[in-house]
Design a protein around this motif. Structure first.
Motif, short mmCIF file in Angstrom:
data_model
loop_
_atom_site.label_atom_id
_atom_site.label_comp_id
_atom_site.label_asym_id
_atom_site.label_seq_id
_atom_site.Cartn_x
_atom_site.Cartn_y
_atom_site.Cartn_z
N VAL A 82 2.47 8.95 6.50
CA VAL A 82 2.42 7.66 5.83
C VAL A 82 3.24 7.77 4.56
O VAL A 82 2.99 8.64 3.73
N PHE A 83 4.27 6.92 4.48
CA PHE A 83 5.21 7.07 3.39
C PHE A 83 4.81 6.25 2.17
O PHE A 83 4.10 5.26 2.28
N LEU A 120 2.42 -9.66 4.18
CA LEU A 120 1.18 -8.97 3.86
C LEU A 120 1.15 -8.55 2.39
O LEU A 120 2.18 -8.37 1.76
N SER A 121 -0.06 -8.37 1.88
CA SER A 121 -0.19 -7.83 0.53
C SER A 121 0.02 -6.32 0.58
O SER A 121 0.05 -5.71 1.65
N GLY A 122 0.15 -5.73 -0.59
CA GLY A 122 0.41 -4.30 -0.67
C GLY A 122 -0.64 -3.48 0.07
O GLY A 122 -0.32 -2.59 0.86
N LEU A 154 -0.50 5.52 -2.41
CA LEU A 154 -1.10 4.45 -3.20
C LEU A 154 -0.30 4.10 -4.44
O LEU A 154 -0.66 3.19 -5.18
N SER A 155 0.82 4.80 -4.65
CA SER A 155 1.45 4.63 -5.96
C SER A 155 2.10 3.26 -6.12
O SER A 155 2.42 2.87 -7.22
N ASN A 156 2.29 2.54 -5.04
CA ASN A 156 2.88 1.21 -5.19
C ASN A 156 1.83 0.12 -5.34
O ASN A 156 2.16 -1.06 -5.35
N LEU A 157 0.57 0.48 -5.39
CA LEU A 157 -0.48 -0.54 -5.43
C LEU A 157 -0.97 -0.71 -6.86
O LEU A 157 -0.83 0.19 -7.69
N ASP A 158 -1.59 -1.85 -7.13
CA ASP A 158 -2.10 -1.99 -8.49
C ASP A 158 -3.45 -1.30 -8.61
O ASP A 158 -4.08 -0.90 -7.64
N LEU A 201 2.36 -3.53 -19.37
CA LEU A 201 2.19 -2.14 -18.93
C LEU A 201 2.14 -1.99 -17.43
O LEU A 201 2.03 -0.87 -16.92
N SER A 202 2.25 -3.10 -16.71
CA SER A 202 1.95 -2.97 -15.29
C SER A 202 3.03 -2.22 -14.52
O SER A 202 2.82 -1.81 -13.40
N ASN A 203 4.21 -2.04 -15.12
CA ASN A 203 5.23 -1.26 -14.42
C ASN A 203 5.19 0.22 -14.75
O ASN A 203 6.05 0.98 -14.32
N LEU A 204 4.24 0.63 -15.57
CA LEU A 204 4.22 2.04 -15.98
C LEU A 204 3.22 2.81 -15.13
O LEU A 204 2.29 2.24 -14.58
N ASP A 205 3.38 4.12 -15.08
CA ASP A 205 2.39 4.86 -14.29
C ASP A 205 1.14 5.11 -15.12
O ASP A 205 1.11 4.91 -16.33
N ALA A 206 0.10 5.52 -14.44
CA ALA A 206 -1.23 5.52 -15.04
C ALA A 206 -1.26 6.22 -16.40
O ALA A 206 -1.76 5.66 -17.38
#
Ligand SMILES: Nc1ncnc2c1ncn2[C@@H]1O[C@H](COP(=O)(O)OP(=O)(O)OP(=O)(O)O)[C@@H](O)[C@H]1O
Ligand SMILES: Nc1ncnc2c1ncn2[C@@H]1O[C@H](COP(=O)(O)OP(=O)(O)OP(=O)(O)O)[C@@H](O)[C@H]1O
Ligand SMILES: [Mg+2]
Ligand SMILES: [Mg+2]
Lengths: 420, 332, 289, 274, 332
Positions: B80-81, B134-136, B161-165, E161-166
C-alpha cells in the motif's frame, strides 16, 4: 538618390532569363538615376495569383507586371493595362515578330512588350535516333514520332523514347495537350461555346498521348512538367521531347546538359492530313497596370528591358546563345546569333507558324494557341488537366477522362454564362 | 504464512550506500513498524523486501524460500503506497479486482473476493465510483482493499497515512490495527511518526542512516531505549535532554526526562525556569519552559495547571524516571 | 477571488481579446457571406450580379465536392492515426534511458520548425520523387520499380508529409504526459502482477487519454486547413484524388478567381468545421478539464 | 522505476531511439546535404557526402538579398507574438482567475475561429488592407498574424495561469497591490516559463505562416515565406539551390528551436498537458 | 488597534447560502480561533473579513469604521494563507518587503522593517533565498513575516499549519502563540484541528454549517459545552456519547463522558465491554472499547494499562464528570 526618385515595383517570374535581367539593370539605372527598381520575384503560379488579385482590386502594388500571352488580351479588355502604342521610335516596334506582336495586342493596340517568346517544337537525340536506325524529318507526323519513340526506347537503360508533359495544370499538361489536339484537328469549343471533348479528334489525341506515354514514357510521367522533362532530357533519359522552344538553349548548353552535342530539332508534329502544327505561342511579357502611379517611368523600363540594346548587353555578358529568344526579327537576322544558336532557325519557323487567332482547323469562337483566352480557362484547363493526368497515372481510362472533362467544362461554361 | 528474513542486506545507489547492512527477522503474523527520521532508508528497505529494488548484496527470504532474485509479483506480497497509487480511470471495483484479473482469476471469484474486501473495509457503497470521487480515507481503504484481495503472505505499507488529516489519521490507524487483529497477516509498516509506531506495532524497528538502532516492542523502546537517539525519538512530546553539569550530577553525560515525569512546583525545585507558552488542552496542560540553565524543555501536567506566560516555575525529575546516557549516546 | 470589483475588472480585461477576435471573425465572415450570394468573378468585376443560392448549389453539385469532403476526412483521420500511434511509440522509446537524449529530442522535434511549403518541396523533390528521390534510390537498390508516389498514392503521400510535420507535436505532448505518470502506480501494478504489456494497456494508455485528446483537438484545427502541401505536390490530383475542402476552395478562389463560389465554399467549410468543432468539443472537451 | 537498467538494455534503446530520430530528421538532413552539393551531384542519385560547396548559397544570395526577408520574418513573427501577448495576458487573467460559466465556451469559440479557411476571406481582407494602407507593411502582417494566433495564445496562457494558485494573487491584493501591480509584479514573473514557451511557439507558427504573408506583401514587408516562393520552381530543377534556399528559410527558426528546446517542449504541449 | 465587528453578515454563493447570518465581536488584541468541521464556512467568514469576498448582506467594521465596501488593501489587515502564497520568484527579503513596496515606503524604512521582522522570526540567514529553497516551517515564517511588516491592525490565518508535518506543526503552533504574546495584535485563526484551537485561542468561535454554535474561552468550551456538537468537537480524543436507556438513567437524552473520565476495572462497572485496539503510547494508553450496549467508546488510562485485544473490561463514569444533553442537543 536624387530628390524625386520614383520607385518601380516589378513583379517577375523566377525563371532564369528574368533573374538575369535583374542583375543587369545597371545601364538602365545609370541612365535613369531618378528611378529605383524593386523586385518581386515569385514562382509562376503564386505570381499569377498575387498579380491578378492586385490588378483586379485596383490595388496598385505593382508598376510593371510579368504576364503571358494568356493574360494580355483578357486584361486589356478590362482596361487594366496601359496601352503601349507610344513607345519611342528607337524601340522599333515593327521589329517584333508579327505573331508575338499580334498576341500581345487587342485591336492593334499593343498592351505588353515581349521579354522572350516561345513556341513548341520537337527536340530529339540524334545519336539515339542513329543508333536505332530512325530519322525524324524536319516536319514530322505523329506516326513518325511514335515510331521513332518506340525505336529509341530501352527501359533497361533508363532510356525512354518520349517525354511529354503530364503534370496537371492549364499551363502544364494542358498547354501541350491543347497544342497536340490542335494538330489533331480538335478544338475546345464549337462556335456556340459547346465543349468538344466528346469529339473523335480529342479521343484520338488523348488515346495516342496515353499510348505513347505508357509505352515509351518515363516513370512518374504524370508529375512531370517542363522542368522535370528538361532534367530528364539533359541527363540523357529521353529520346524525344516535345516542348517549348526556349528549352533548346538549355539542352544545348554543355555546362548543364550531358547531351548538348547530340540534339536535333524538328517542327511540332501534325497528324496526317491536318495542316496544323499546334499553334503554341507564349511570350513572357512586361505590361504596366492601369493602377500604377508611375506609368511613365514604367514605360521607360519596359522599353529598355525588351530593347535590342538589352539583347546586345546579354550577348556581350553571356554570349549570344543566352539572348532572350523569340521576340525580334533582328535577332534572327543576326549572324552571331545564328552561329551560336543552332536552334534559331527552327525556333523562328515555329513561332512564325503559330496562329493564335485561329488555332484549330475547325471553326472556333476563341483566340489563343495552347490555351483559350477566356478568364475561365485557368480553372477549366486545370480541372481538365487533372482528369488527363489521372488517366496518365492509370487511375482512369481515356474515355472516362474525356467524359469527365466534358461534363466539367460544360458545367463551368454554363456557370460563366456562355455563350455570351 | 509470512515470515520474512533479511540477511546482511546492503543497498547502494551508485556510490551512495543507503543501507549499509541490515539483518532482520520478521515472524509470521507480526505487525512490524519501521520508524526513523526522514531519509533514513525506511522506504528503501521496504522496497527491497517488495522486490521493487534489487539488493546490492545479501539475501531476502520469505517463508524460508530465497526470493532475492524474484520479481515483485512472485513474492506474494502486497503493498500500500503513500500516494495510494490507485488507478484513476478505473472504478473502485476494478481497482480492487485488478490484481485478481492479472492473475487470470474467474469473474465469479473476483466478484466474490472484491465484495468480501469491500465489506471488511466498508466500501460497499462506493464500488462504482472513481478514485477521484473519494475522500482521502476512502482512497486509503481502496488501496488496502486492493492489497487484501490477493491474500498476500504479508502487507507492506509505506507511510500510508501521511496524506490524511489529523483526525482521519487517528481513525485509519485504528482501522489498520483492527484489520491486523482480524486478518493476522504479517504487516510491515513504514512511518516516521512515532505515535503511529507506538500505537500500532508489535515490534518496532528504529532505523537511522540505514542502520537498525534498536528492535523491540513499543514499551520496551519506551522504557528502555538503547541509546539517546531512540529515547528522543520514541514518546510524545519528546524526551527532554539535559547535558553538562546538571547531568553529571546524576552520573551521566546526558540525562533524559520525559515531559510527564517532572514534578512541577511554583516554589522550589531542582531546575528553575520561566513559563513560555502554556498549552491548555483541557485534559492536560503542556508547558514550554525556558530553564535558567539555558535548556528549553516541555513539561506535561495533568488536567488544568494554572500558570501563564512569564510565570516562574521549578521542576524536579521524578525519582527513578531519569534516563541516563553516556558520551557515546548509549544508555548507561 | 470573486468580489464584484474583480468581476467587473475581469470583464474589462477579457474585452479587448474578445472584441478583436469578434471583429476578425465577423467582418470577413459577413463580407464572405455577402459575396457568397453574388456572381462575382475577380477577372470580370463588371458583370457582378446577385446570385441567390446559386453559388451554394453550384458548389454542392460539384462532383469534386463530396470527394473533397471524403479526402478531408481521410487526411485528418490518417494523420491523426499516424501521429498518435507513432507519437506514443516514439514517446515510449525516448522516455527510456538512452545516451544523448537531448540530441535525440532535438532531432525528433525538428520537422515542426519547417514551414509547410518547404516541407512539401523537400519531400516532393528529394524523398518521394520517382527518379531522383531517396525512396526511388532505395527501390532501385533493391532492384524494384520506383514508386511514383504522387501519381499512385497521392492522398497517402500527402498524409505522410503532413504526418511528418505533426509527429513531433504529438510525440512531445505524449512524452510529457508519459513522464507525468505516477511511478508508484506502475509499481503498484507490478506488485499486482501486471506484465509490461498489461501495464501499458491498463495504465499508460488511459493515463495518456487527456494528452491524446489535446493532440486530436489541436491537430484537427490545423489539419482542416492543410493546403500548401497539396498545392506544392499534387495540385489536388490526379483527378481530384488529393483535393481536400480547403484546396477546393483555394482552387475556386485562386485559379478561377471565382469570389462568389469560393465564398460559398468558405461558408460551407466554416459550417462543416463548426460541426466538427462541436462534435470534438463534446466528445473531447469533457476530457479537457 | 528506480531499478537501474543494465548497460546493454540502455545501448539497445539508444540504438533504436537514434535510428528513429535520424529517420525523422532525415529529410531535413538531406536538404542540408543537398544544399552543399553542386547541381550535378544533387540529381546524381543518393549520396550523403557532398562536395561541401557553398556555391548554391552564394547564388541564392545573389539572386535574392536574404537579409531583408529575414529581418521582415523576425519582426513580423516577434511583433505579432508580443502584440498577441499584450492582448492575451489580461484576457487570460480574467478567464483563469475570475471565470464565469461561459469561460470555457468562449475559449472554444476562440479556437474555432481558426477553422475558417483563410482563402475564403482573402478578398475582403485584401480590400481592407488596400483601403487602410496596410498592404505590404509589416504592421499589417503583424496585426493579421496576431489575430491568427490570438486564440492559441489566450488558450496557452489560460492553462498556465490556472496552475498558479489564486491565493498568491489574493495575497498580493491583501498586500495592497493594484490589479496592474498584481499582474506585473506577481502574475507575469510567475508565469514566465509559460509565457516564454507561448512566445516561442507562436513565433514558430508566425514564422511558418505562408498564406497571408505572401498574399499581403510585395517587397517591403515580404518575409522568408515569399523568399522561398521565389525558388520553388525555377526553370530546370536546381535542387541544390532550392535546398540552399530552404535551409536558409528554416535555419533561423530551427536554431532558435534547438536552443530553446526546454521551454519550447512545454510550449509545444499548448500548456494542456503537465 | 484591531477590534472587528460583524453585524448580521450573510454570504451566499449564487443559490447556496453558506453563511446564514453571523454576529460577532472581536476585541483588540484577542487571539480568536474559528473552528469547525470542513466546509462549515470558516474560510468564507475569514475571507469576508479580509475583503476577498463581498458580503451578501450585513456589515463589517474595523475599529468602529465601516469597511463593508472597502477593498482588501484598505482594511489594514494582513493574511497568512494555508498554502503560504509566497511569491516564488522573489527572495525572502523581497517577499517580506512586498507590501511595503506597494505602500510606496522608502527603501530605508523597508529595509529596517524587514530586518526587524526577520529577527523576530529567525529568518536572518535566509533573507536572500527564494521560497523554493526553504523548508515548510521556514516558508510559514516568511508568510508570517510578510504579514508582520505591515503592522496590520489584525492578522488573519487560514489553516496556516495544515501543510506541515506533525512535529513541525507543534513547533509552529508554539511560535505563533509566542508571537501573539509579544505583538499583542488581534489575530483571527482558522483551523479545523481542535487541538490547535484549544492551545492557541483566547476565544474560540465554533462554527457549524455557517452558524456560530458557541463562543468562549477554550476552558469554558471544554468544561461547559453549550450543546452536544461543541462537546463532541472540543477535547481529544473526542467525548464519548451514550444514548437511550443508559442515558435516561442519568436523566438526559444523551450523556457525554470524556475518555479520561472513565474509571476502568477488570471486574465490574456500569458499562461492560470488550477491548478492541489498545494503543500504548508509553505515557498513556488509549483503549478502543466496544460496549455491550453497542456503543463504541474510547477510554484513556494514564501510563501503561495492561489489557489486550479481546479482554473484558468494565467502565464507570467518574462522579460529576458527566455531560448531559437534551433531545435538541442543548446542554441541560
Ligand atoms: N533512486 C535513488 N537514487 C539515489 N538515492 C536514493 C534513491 N532513492 C532513495 N535514495 C536515497 O536513499 C536515502 C533513503 O531514502 P528513503 O526514501 O528510503 O528514505 P525514507 O526513510 O523513506 O525517508 P522518508 O521518511 O522521507 O520517506 C535518501 O538519502 C535518499 O536520498
Ligand atoms: N466560490 C464558491 N462558490 C460556491 N461555493 C463555495 C465557494 N467557496 C466556498 N463555497 C462553499 O461554501 C462552503 C464553506 O466553504 P469554506 O471554504 O468556507 O469552508 P471551510 O470551513 O473553510 O472548510 P475547510 O475546513 O475544508 O477549509 C462549502 O460548502 C463550500 O463548498
Ligand atoms: Mg519514504
Ligand atoms: Mg477553509
Amino acid at each position: 538618390a536624387p530628390v524625386m526618385a520614383e520607385t518601380l515595383t516589378i513583379a517577375t517570374v523566377n525563371n532564369g532569363d528574368m533573374i538575369r535581367m535583374q542583375k543587369m539593370t545597371a545601364p538602365f539605372t545609370e541612365a535613369n538615376p531618378d528611378i529605383e527598381l524593386e523586385w518581386v520575384t515569385l514562382e509562376e503560379n503564386i505570381l499569377r495569383e498575387r498579380v491578378t488579385t492586385d490588378i483586379a482590386t485596383n490595388g496598385g502594388q505593382y508598376d510593371v507586371l510579368t504576364i503571358g500571352t494568356y493574360e494580355v488580351p483578357i486584361w486589356a479588355k478590362q482596361e487594366w493595362l496601359v496601352p503601349l502604342n507610344d513607345l519611342p521610335a528607337e524601340y522599333d516596334t515593327d521589329d517584333l515578330l508579327p505573331p508575338v506582336r499580334q498576341a500581345l495586342s487587342v485591336d492593334d493596340t499593343l498592351y505588353a512588350v515581349p521579354f522572350y517568346a516561345e513556341s513548341a517544337m520537337v527536340m530529339y537525340r540524334t545519336d539515339l535516333a542513329e543508333a536505332a536506325g530512325v530519322t525524324i524529318s524536319e516536319s514530322p507526323t505523329w506516326t513518325e514520332i511514335k515510331a521513332a519513340a518506340e525505336a529509341m526506347t530501352d527501359k533497361s537503360k533508363e532510356q525512354y523514347g518520349i517525354c511529354l508533359r503530364g503534370k496537371p495544370g492549364w499551363g502544364e499538361n494542358m498547354a501541350f495537350l491543347t497544342a497536340m489536339a490542335n494538330s489533331y484537328g480538335a478544338r475546345w469549343f464549337d462556335p456556340e461555346w459547346k465543349p468538344q471533348f466528346d469529339s473523335a479528334e480529342w479521343n484520338a489525341t488523348l488515346t495516342d498521348y496515353l499510348d505513347m506515354m505508357t509505352n515509351y514514357g518515363p516513370p512518374g510521367a504524370s508529375s512531370n512538367g517542363f522542368n522535370e522533362n528538361l532534367s530528364l532530357f539533359q541527363q540523357g533519359k529521353c529520346g524525344i521531347w516535345i516542348d517549348a522552344t526556349v528549352a533548346a538553349s538549355f539542352v544545348t548548353d554543355p555546362t548543364s546538359s550531358t547531351v548538348a552535342e547530340n540534339v536535333g530539332f524538328a517542327q511540332f508534329p501534325n497528324k496526317e492530313g491536318v495542316d496544323n502544327h499546334g499553334n503554341w505561342l507564349w511570350a513572357w511579357s512586361l505590361a504596366i497596370p492601369a493602377s500604377s502611379d508611375a506609368p511613365d517611368a514604367a514605360k521607360k523600363f519596359v522599353a529598355w528591358a525588351t530593347s535590342k540594346d538589352y539583347t546586345a548587353q546579354v550577348a556581350e555578358a553571356e554570349g549570344w546563345r543566352a539572348a532572350p529568344p523569340g521576340t525580334r526579327t533582328s535577332l534572327y537576322e543576326n549572324a552571331d546569333y545564328q552561329a551560336a544558336a543552332p536552334f534559331a532557325a527552327m525556333t523562328l519557323t515555329a513561332i512564325e507558324g503559330a496562329n493564335t487567332q485561329k488555332s484549330s482547323v475547325q471553326d472556333i469562337p476563341y483566340t489563343g494557341g495552347q490555351f483559350v483566352a477566356i478568364p475561365e480557362f485557368q480553372g477549366i484547363g486545370t480541372a481538365v488537366g487533372q482528369q488527363f493526368s489521372a488517366a496518365l497515372a492509370g487511375q482512369m481510362s481515356a474515355a472516362d477522362a474525356l467524359t469527365a472533362a466534358q461534363a466539367n467544362t460544360t458545367r463551368e461554361m454554363a456557370r460563366a454564362g456562355y455563350p455570351k | 504464512m509470512g515470515s520474512i528474513t533479511l540477511k546482511n542486506v546492503r543497498k547502494a545507489f551508485g556510490e551512495v550506500e543507503v543501507i549499509p547492512g541490515v539483518d532482520l527477522t520478521i515472524e509470521d503474523g507480526e505487525f512490524v513498524v519501521f520508524v526513523g527520521p526522514s531519509g533514513c532508508g525506511k522506504s528503501t528497505l521496504l522496497r527491497l523486501i517488495a522486490g521493487l529494488e534489487d539488493v546490492t548484496s545479501g539475501g531476502i527470504s520469505i517463508d524460508g524460500k530465497d526470493v532475492t532474485d524474484a520479481g515483485p509479483a512472485q513474492r506474494g506480497l502486497a503493498m500500500v503506497f503513500q500516494s495510494y497509487a490507485l488507478y484513476p480511470h478505473m472504478s473502485v471495483r476494478k481497482n480492487i479486482a485488478f490484481p485478481l484479473k492479472m492473475a487470470k482469476m474467474s469473474e465469479a471469484e473476483q466478484e466474490k473476493r472484491v465484495s468480501h474486501a469491500a465489506k471488511i473495509l466498508n466500501l460497499d457503497s462506493y464500488l462504482d465510483r472513481k478514485p477521484g470521487q473519494l475522500s482521502g480515507g476512502q482512497r486509503q481503504r481502496v488501496a488496502i482493499g486492493r492489497a487484501i484481495v490477493r491474500e498476500p503472505s504479508a502487507f507492506l505499507f509505506d507511510e500510508p497515512l501521511s496524506n490524511l488529516d489529523a483526525a482521519l489519521r487517528v481513525n485509519m490507524r485504528v482501522e489498520i490495527s483492527e484489520l491486523h487483529n482480524s486478518l493476522k497477516t504479517t504487516m510491515i509498516y513504514v512511518t516516521h511518526d512515532q505515535v503511529e509506531a507506538m500505537t500500532m506495532a508489535d515490534k518496532i524497528v528504529v532505523l537511522r542512516a540505514g542502520r537498525v538502532e534498536q528492535v523491540g516492542s513499543p514499551l520496551e523502546l519506551y522504557s528502555r531505549p538503547a541509546n539517546r537517539f531512540v529515547g528522543g525519538f520514541i514518546g510524545s512530546p519528546n524526551m527532554n535532554f539535559i547535558e553538562g553539569e546538571d547531568a553529571a550530577r546524576h552520573g551521566a553525560h546526558t540525562i533524559g526526562i520525559r515531559p510527564k515525569h517532572w514534578k512541577l512546583s511554583q516554589a522550589e525545585g531542582e531546575f528553575p525556569g520561566t513559563v513560555g507558552v502554556a498549552e491548555h488542552l483541557g485534559s492536560d496542560t503542556f508547558l514550554h519552559i525556558d530553564l535558567d540553565n539555558g535548556a528549553h524543555i516541555i513539561a506535561r501536567a495533568a488536567g488544568e495547571f494554572p500558570v501563564h506566560h512569564g510565570d516562574r516555575i521549578f521542576l524536579t525529575p521524578q525519582e527513578g524516571r531519569i534516563y541516563k546516557f553516556g558520551q557515546d549516546g548509549l544508555a548507561l | 477571488m470573486a468580489t464584484r470589483q474583480t468581476q467587473s475588472l475581469a470583464r474589462l480585461m477579457r474585452a479587448p481579446a474578445i472584441i478583436l477576435l469578434l471583429i476578425w471573425m465577423i467582418v470577413p465572415l459577413a463580407m464572405t457571406l455577402y459575396y457568397s450570394f453574388l456572381n462575382y468573378n475577380l477577372l470580370n468585376p463588371a458583370s457582378t450580379s446577385w446570385a441567390g443560392w446559386f453559388n451554394y448549389q453550384y458548389f454542392y453539385t460539384d462532383p469534386a465536392f463530396f470527394e473533397a469532403i471524403w479526402n478531408t476526412l481521410i487526411l485528418v483521420l490518417g494523420v491523426l492515426c499516424i501521429t498518435v500511434v507513432g507519437g506514443i511509440l516514439i514517446a515510449l522509446l525516448i522516455d527510456k534511458p538512452i545516451f544523448g537524449q537531448g540530441i535525440v529530442r532535438i532531432l525528433v522535434i525538428s520537422p515542426f520548425f519547417v514551414m509547410p511549403p518547404v516541407a512539401a518541396l523537400i519531400w516532393k523533390n528529394m524523398i518521394m520523387h520517382p527518379s531522383y528521390g531517396v525512396l526511388a534510390d532505395v527501390a532501385k537498390f533493391f532492384g524494384l520499380q520506383p514508386v511514383d508516389w504522387f501519381a499512385q498514392f497521392p492522398l497517402f503521400s500527402i498524409i505522410v508529409i503532413v504526418a511528418w510535420q505533426w509527429l513531433p507535436f504529438a510525440t512531445l505532448i505524449l512524452l510529457t504526459s508519459l513522464q507525468s505518470l505516477d511511478g508508484e502506480q506502475m509499481e503498484a501494478a507490478e506488485m499486482d502482477g501486471a506484465s509490461a504489456l498489461s501495464r501499458f494497456f491498463y495504465l499508460t494508455l488511459p493515463h495518456m487519454a487527456r494528452a491524446i485528446t489535446v493532440v486530436i483537438l489541436i491537430q484537427t484545427i490545423f489539419l482542416l486547413g492543410v493546403y500548401a502541401e497539396i498545392l506544392v505536390t499534387t495540385n489536388g490530383g490526379p483527378g481530384n484524388a488529393s483535393t481536400n475542402l480547403t484546396y477546393l476552395i483555394y482552387r475556386a478562389a485562386r485559379l478561377n478567381f471565382d469570389i462568389g463560389g469560393a465564398a460559398a465554399g468558405g461558408i460551407i467549410a466554416v459550417i462543416l468545421a463548426n460541426f466538427v468543432a462541436i462534435f470534438l468539443m463534446r466528445a473531447v472537451g469533457k476530457n479537457l478539464d | 522505476m528506480a531499478r537501474a537498467v543494465s548497460q546493454n538494455t540502455k545501448i539497445g534503446y539508444t540504438i533504436a531511439a537514434w535510428l528513429v530520430a535520424l529517420l525523422i530528421f532525415f529529410p531535413i538532413l538531406y536538404a542540408i546535404i543537398t544544399s552543399l552539393k553542386t547541381e550535378q551531384e544533387a540529381i546524381a542519385g543518393f549520396d550523403l557526402i557532398p562536395s561541401f560547396t557553398l556555391e548554391s548559397y552564394r547564388e541564392v544570395q545573389s539572386q535574392y538579398n536574404y537579409f531583408r526577408p529575414f529581418m521582415n520574418s523576425v519582426i513580423i513573427a516577434i511583433g505579432s507574438t508580443v502584440l498577441a501577448l499584450i492582448v492575451a495576458v489580461p484576457a487570460a487573467w480574467a478567464m483563469a482567475f475570475a471565470p464565469t460559466k461561459r469561460t470555457k465556451d468562449i475559449l472554444m469559440w476562440m479556437l474555432s475561429t481558426k477553422m475558417m479557411p483563410a482563402v475564403a476571406v482573402l478578398v475582403p481582407i485584401y480590400l481592407i488592407f488596400l483601403k487602410t494602407g496596410l498592404m505590404d507593411t509589416r504592421i499589417g502582417l503583424v496585426i493579421v498574424l496576431m489575430l491568427m494566433n490570438l486564440p492559441i495564445v489566450v488558450w496557452m496562457l489560460y492553462t498556465y495561469f490556472r496552475e498558479i494558485p489564486g491565493e498568491i494573487l489574493e495575497a498580493a491584493r491583501m498586500d495592497g497591490a493594484t490589479l496592474g501591480q498584481e499582474i506585473v509584479h506577481v502574475l507575469t514573473p510567475m508565469a514566465v516559463p509559460g509565457i516564454a514557451s507561448t512566445l516561442l511557439l507562436n513565433v514558430i507558427l508566425a514564422w511558418n505562416e505562408a498564406f497571408w504573408t505572401i498574399q499581403l506583401t510585395t517587397t517591403n514587408a515580404a518575409p522568408l515565406s515569399a523568399f522561398i516562393a521565389s525558388f520553388s520552381s525555377p526553370q530546370g530543377l536546381f535542387w541544390a539551390k532550392l535546398s540552399a534556399a530552404s535551409v536558409m528559410a528554416i535555419a533561423p527558426i530551427l536554431i532558435m528551436g534547438w536552443f530553446s528546446q526546454k521551454q519550447l517542449v512545454r510550449g509545444l504541449t499548448f500548456g494542456a498537458v503537465k
